[in-house]
Design a protein around this motif. Structure first.
Motif, short mmCIF file in Angstrom:
data_model
loop_
_atom_site.label_atom_id
_atom_site.label_comp_id
_atom_site.label_asym_id
_atom_site.label_seq_id
_atom_site.Cartn_x
_atom_site.Cartn_y
_atom_site.Cartn_z
N ALA A 127 0.84 -1.20 0.00
CA ALA A 127 0.00 0.00 0.00
C ALA A 127 0.87 1.25 0.00
O ALA A 127 0.57 2.24 -0.69
CB ALA A 127 -0.93 0.00 1.21
N ASP A 128 1.96 1.22 0.77
CA ASP A 128 2.86 2.39 0.81
C ASP A 128 3.45 2.65 -0.57
O ASP A 128 3.55 3.79 -1.02
CB ASP A 128 4.01 2.16 1.81
N ARG A 129 3.82 1.56 -1.24
CA ARG A 129 4.43 1.71 -2.57
C ARG A 129 3.39 2.26 -3.57
O ARG A 129 3.69 3.14 -4.37
CB ARG A 129 4.98 0.36 -3.03
N LEU A 130 2.17 1.73 -3.49
CA LEU A 130 1.12 2.24 -4.39
C LEU A 130 0.91 3.73 -4.14
O LEU A 130 0.83 4.53 -5.09
CB LEU A 130 -0.18 1.45 -4.19
N HIS A 131 0.83 4.11 -2.87
CA HIS A 131 0.65 5.53 -2.54
C HIS A 131 1.78 6.36 -3.15
O HIS A 131 1.54 7.37 -3.83
CB HIS A 131 0.63 5.70 -1.02
N ASP A 132 3.02 5.93 -2.95
CA ASP A 132 4.17 6.75 -3.40
C ASP A 132 4.22 6.85 -4.92
O ASP A 132 4.49 7.92 -5.47
CB ASP A 132 5.48 6.15 -2.88
N THR A 133 3.97 5.75 -5.60
CA THR A 133 4.07 5.79 -7.07
C THR A 133 2.92 6.62 -7.66
O THR A 133 3.12 7.36 -8.63
CB THR A 133 4.06 4.37 -7.68
N VAL A 134 1.75 6.52 -7.05
CA VAL A 134 0.62 7.30 -7.58
C VAL A 134 0.83 8.80 -7.31
O VAL A 134 0.54 9.64 -8.16
CB VAL A 134 -0.72 6.79 -7.00
N MET A 135 1.40 9.13 -6.14
CA MET A 135 1.67 10.55 -5.86
C MET A 135 2.70 11.12 -6.83
O MET A 135 2.58 12.25 -7.31
CB MET A 135 2.17 10.75 -4.41
N ALA A 136 3.72 10.31 -7.14
CA ALA A 136 4.75 10.77 -8.09
C ALA A 136 4.14 10.96 -9.48
O ALA A 136 4.43 11.94 -10.18
CB ALA A 136 5.90 9.76 -8.13
N ARG A 137 3.27 10.03 -9.86
CA ARG A 137 2.59 10.15 -11.16
C ARG A 137 1.74 11.43 -11.19
O ARG A 137 1.71 12.16 -12.17
CB ARG A 137 1.72 8.90 -11.39
N ARG A 138 1.04 11.70 -10.07
CA ARG A 138 0.18 12.90 -10.03
C ARG A 138 1.03 14.17 -10.19
O ARG A 138 0.66 15.07 -10.96
CB ARG A 138 -0.59 12.95 -8.71
N ALA A 139 2.16 14.22 -9.49
CA ALA A 139 3.03 15.41 -9.60
C ALA A 139 3.52 15.57 -11.04
O ALA A 139 3.55 16.69 -11.57
CB ALA A 139 4.19 15.29 -8.62
N ASP A 140 3.90 14.46 -11.68
CA ASP A 140 4.36 14.53 -13.08
C ASP A 140 3.24 15.07 -13.98
O ASP A 140 3.48 15.90 -14.86
CB ASP A 140 4.75 13.14 -13.59
N LEU A 141 2.03 14.57 -13.75
CA LEU A 141 0.90 15.01 -14.59
C LEU A 141 0.65 16.51 -14.42
O LEU A 141 0.42 17.23 -15.40
CB LEU A 141 -0.36 14.23 -14.22
N TRP A 142 0.67 16.98 -13.16
CA TRP A 142 0.40 18.40 -12.94
C TRP A 142 1.47 19.26 -13.59
O TRP A 142 1.17 20.30 -14.17
CB TRP A 142 0.29 18.72 -11.45
N ARG A 143 2.72 18.81 -13.51
CA ARG A 143 3.80 19.60 -14.14
C ARG A 143 3.60 19.62 -15.66
O ARG A 143 3.81 20.64 -16.32
CB ARG A 143 5.17 19.02 -13.80
#
Ligand SMILES: N[C@@H](CCC(=O)N[C@@H](CS)C(=O)NCC(=O)O)C(=O)O
Length: 207
Positions: A127-143
């Motif tokens: 779950a921690d890994r899913l959280h971290d990878t999804v947050m990183a993906r979200r930041a990439d998308l916003w940029r």
């Protein structure tokens, strides 16, 4: 009854459609629900939308729409004076479609899958890994989106429903301080949108 019913919840994406309904002058009523809590409200929502998501929009004739982008396009069809979408012959139409689908097809699911990872996988390291990878993906998308937006609106001089997504979603995690630092163009669009009294009233109700 000759009005739309918007089923939503404070702080949710239903704020976007509430703004769109107000700006377009479409008669509607609001039903706010604790959409995740078991009870009669959620039972009704699940009958209308098997995913149990908000916004869910009930049309005056009883038909149901469950996707915010579809609702936005539909409201533009019935009330084009709201200027929610560029028409097919406007050059901004291409960017509008591209970014609308990026927001709902790529950014929005990061909330679905990243907000509560144990809902989708085993609690603990997975779950921690899913959280971290999804947050990183979200930041990439916003940029990526930040690099594409115009000023003062997403589409440049032309307001559209995209501005409603940005002003609402910048209130979500990672929050406005993050946007100020990492996505200043998006933050500027969000603040511009808030100058519209309908947008300001809905934001006040939700956040
Ligand atoms: N694709 C949908 C996403 C809607 C959505 O995910 N809404 C959130 C609330 S902001 C929700 O209902 N989450 C609960 C869930 O997905 O179970 C849209 O654009 O309307």
């Amino acid at each position: 009854m000759n009005e739309y019913e918007l089923i939503g919840s404070p702080g949710c994406g239903s704020a976007i459609i509430e703004m769109a309904l107000r700006i377009s002058g479409v008669p509607h009523r609001l039903t706010d629900l604790p959409y995740l809590e078991p009870g009669p409200g959620r039972d009704r929502l699940l009958k209308l939308n098997p995913l149990g998501q908000v916004p869910t929009l009930v049309l005056p004739d009883g038909r149901v729409m469950t996707e915010s982008a579809a609702m936005l396009l539909h409201l533009h069809d019935v009330a084009p004076q709201g200027q929610l979408a560029p028409s097919a012959d406007e050059p901004e139409r291409v960017s509008f479609l591209h970014l609308l689908l990026r927001l709902v097809g790529a950014v929005y699911p990061t909330f679905t899958f990243g907000d509560d990872p144990p809902k989708w996988t085993l609690a603990g390291p997975a779950a921690d890994r899913l959280h971290d990878t999804v947050m990183a993906r979200r930041a990439d998308l916003w940029r990526e989106i930040n690099a594409q937006v115009g000023a003062p609106h997403v589409l440049g001089t032309r307001f559209s429903g995209l501005d409603l997504y940005i002003t609402t979603m910048t209130h979500w995690r990672p929050g406005r301080d993050w946007f100020k630092t990492h996505c200043p163009a998006l933050m500027a669009v969000a603040l511009q949108a808030e100058k519209n009294p309908h947008v300001a009233a809905v934001l006040k109700r939700h956040f």
